[in-house]
Write an enzyme that holds these catalytic residues in place. Structure first.
Site, short mmCIF file in Angstrom:
data_model
loop_
_atom_site.label_atom_id
_atom_site.label_comp_id
_atom_site.label_asym_id
_atom_site.label_seq_id
_atom_site.Cartn_x
_atom_site.Cartn_y
_atom_site.Cartn_z
N GLU A 215 -6.29 -10.62 -1.21
CA GLU A 215 -7.10 -10.40 0.00
C GLU A 215 -8.56 -10.36 -0.38
OE1 GLU A 215 -5.71 -7.01 2.29
OE2 GLU A 215 -3.61 -7.48 1.89
N GLU B 53 0.80 -1.23 0.00
CA GLU B 53 0.00 0.00 0.00
C GLU B 53 0.83 1.28 0.00
OE1 GLU B 53 -2.76 -0.55 3.25
OE2 GLU B 53 -3.51 -2.43 2.43
O1 9MR Z 1 -7.57 -7.95 8.43
C1 9MR Z 1 -6.66 -7.13 9.12
C2 9MR Z 1 -7.27 -6.63 10.42
O2 9MR Z 1 -7.45 -7.71 11.32
C3 9MR Z 1 -6.39 -5.57 11.03
O3 9MR Z 1 -7.05 -5.00 12.16
C4 9MR Z 1 -6.09 -4.49 10.01
C5 9MR Z 1 -5.21 -3.47 10.66
O4 9MR Z 1 -4.44 -2.75 9.84
O5 9MR Z 1 -5.48 -5.07 8.87
C6 9MR Z 1 -6.32 -5.96 8.22
O6 9MR Z 1 -5.69 -6.46 7.04
C7 9MR Z 1 -5.37 -5.50 6.04
C8 9MR Z 1 -4.16 -6.01 5.30
O7 9MR Z 1 -3.11 -6.28 6.22
C9 9MR Z 1 -3.68 -5.02 4.27
N1 9MR Z 1 -4.77 -4.68 3.36
C10 9MR Z 1 -6.01 -4.28 3.96
C11 9MR Z 1 -6.46 -5.34 4.97
C12 9MR Z 1 -7.80 -5.00 5.54
O8 9MR Z 1 -7.70 -3.83 6.27
#
Ligand code: 9MR
Length: 366
Positions: A260, A155
């Site tokens: 994802e 990102e």
């Molecule tokens: O699914 C993840 C969630 O449990 C966390 O709280 C969050 C915090 O940043 O991150 C989520 O996963 C993310 C992923 O690492 C990167 N792309 C977006 C995902 C959804 O937010």
């Protein structure tokens, strides 16, 4: 009258029929169904990595052959203090992968979010550079022989395709991107290296993503693939942009993966997955607490079917499709961007039972 011999034959036949019935009722397996096409992955949380629920483990192992840690390899968790790393759960994930024949995608080395809190106290280029180098060398180095791939950078782009303002861009300049790939390659030479983002199928962000990839390639560092996260909304999956992106990324010599995947069914007025964007709770925003209406269920199924049709069309370019969670109950979308909602974005319901979308996807291979 049935003779003794016949009775034996009849009972054997009944046994076979019973076995057949049990077999035919068995839930098909995604990983087997698509075994000649692409890997099928899931995000795993701590409980799943630690195999706290044997039924859950059985289901994961039956359905998936790739896994990404949902959180435990993020820098805040794996590198909580300047010179302290916590490898306990990440090591368990590696064991889980070995034991169950699941390839692990490391997520993620360099990301502006979920950073360790000590970063906020650092205000010099040298210290940020030291953190950056030590972090990559230590984490990528530790797993160099037992991880399949890394989301090296996650990102780094804004929606308009410009570089996101992060602590790394601020202190290290845009060269940090190629440097992250160079350091990871050095620490883990046999591991595949990816750039990962959301909305990078959208034209402006895609153009930024392509230029970022070209700069990494021009620097001489290796990049093997690009991850399109795939956080989409029911009835609005941008199939044309996705197809165009598969073609354009593959033309750069990269593998393409959907890293994802989930399709949100609840109301939201913006696209993407920026974890800092939040919306206040309100019952109108949580309409399906008693179950998903059939018309939405059918639309979700049609969306997944169309997506997998596209993935199959480009299976020579798409190497992996990973869902962001095993079942609807695990999904981060129950808590974001509004807390405490009941969402239904995946192929399995809260009891790990396949939804209509699952059967639509499986039927594409029949
Ligand atoms: O699914 C993840 C969630 O449990 C966390 O709280 C969050 C915090 O940043 O991150 C989520 O996963 C993310 C992923 O690492 C990167 N792309 C977006 C995902 C959804 O937010």
């Amino acid at each position: 009258m049935i003779s003794k011999r016949n009775a034996k034959a009849v009972s054997a036949a009944l046994l076979m029929m019973g076995t057949f019935a049990a077999f035919s009722q068995e839930i098909p397996s995604l990983k087997n169904t698509f075994k000649n096409d692409f890997g099928i992955g899931t995000a795993l949380n701590n409980g799943q990595i630690e195999e706290r629920d044997p039924k859950m483990t059985e289901m994961i192992v039956r359905q998936f052959n790739r896994a990404t840690p949902e959180n435990v390899m993020k820098s805040a968790l794996i590198h909580p203090k300047w010179d302290t790393y916590d490898f306990v759960v990440p090591d368990k994930l590696i064991e889980f992968g070995k034991k169950h024949n699941i390839k692990i995608n490391g997520h993620t080395l360099i990301w502006h979010s979920q950073l360790p809190s000590f970063i906020r106290g650092i205000h010099s280029k040298d210290s940020i550079q030291t953190f950056f180098t030590n972090h990559i060398q230590t984490v990528a180095g530790r797993y160099k022989d037992n991880i399949f791939s890394w989301d090296v950078v996650n990102e780094a782009l804004n929606e308009d395709g410009t570089l996101r303002k992060t602590v790394f861009l601020d202190y290290l300049g845009e060269g940090y991107l190629a440097e992250a790939f160079r350091l990871t390659q050095q620490a883990a030479p046999n591991v595949e290296l990816y750039y990962n983002d959301y909305n990078n199928e959208q034209p402006a962000k895609r153009a930024g993503c392509i230029s970022l990839i070209k700069k990494i390639q021009a620097s001489g560092a290796r990049i093997d693939g690009v991850g399109i996260q795939g956080h989409w909304h029911v009835g609005k999956v941008p199939l044309k942009d996705i197809e165009e992106s598969i073609l354009q990324y593959a033309a750069l010599g990269l593998k393409v993966m959907f890293t994802e995947l989930d399709i949100e069914v609840l109301p939201r007025n913006f696209q993407g997955a920026d974890v800092n964007q939040r919306v206040a709770s309100n019952p109108d925003l949580n309409p399906y607490t008693a179950g998903l209406p059939d018309n939405v269920q059918q639309q979700l199924a049609a969306d997944y079917e169309a997506l997998f049709k596209l993935f199959l069309k480009h299976k020579d370019k798409v190497t992996r499709v990973t869902f962001w969670g095993v079942n609807d109950g695990n999904s981060w979308l129950n808590g974001w961007p509004v807390r405490g909602r009941t969402n239904y974005p995946l192929l399995f319901d809260r009891e790990n039972q396949p939804k209509p979308a699952f059967y639509k996807v499986i039927a594409l291979k029949k």
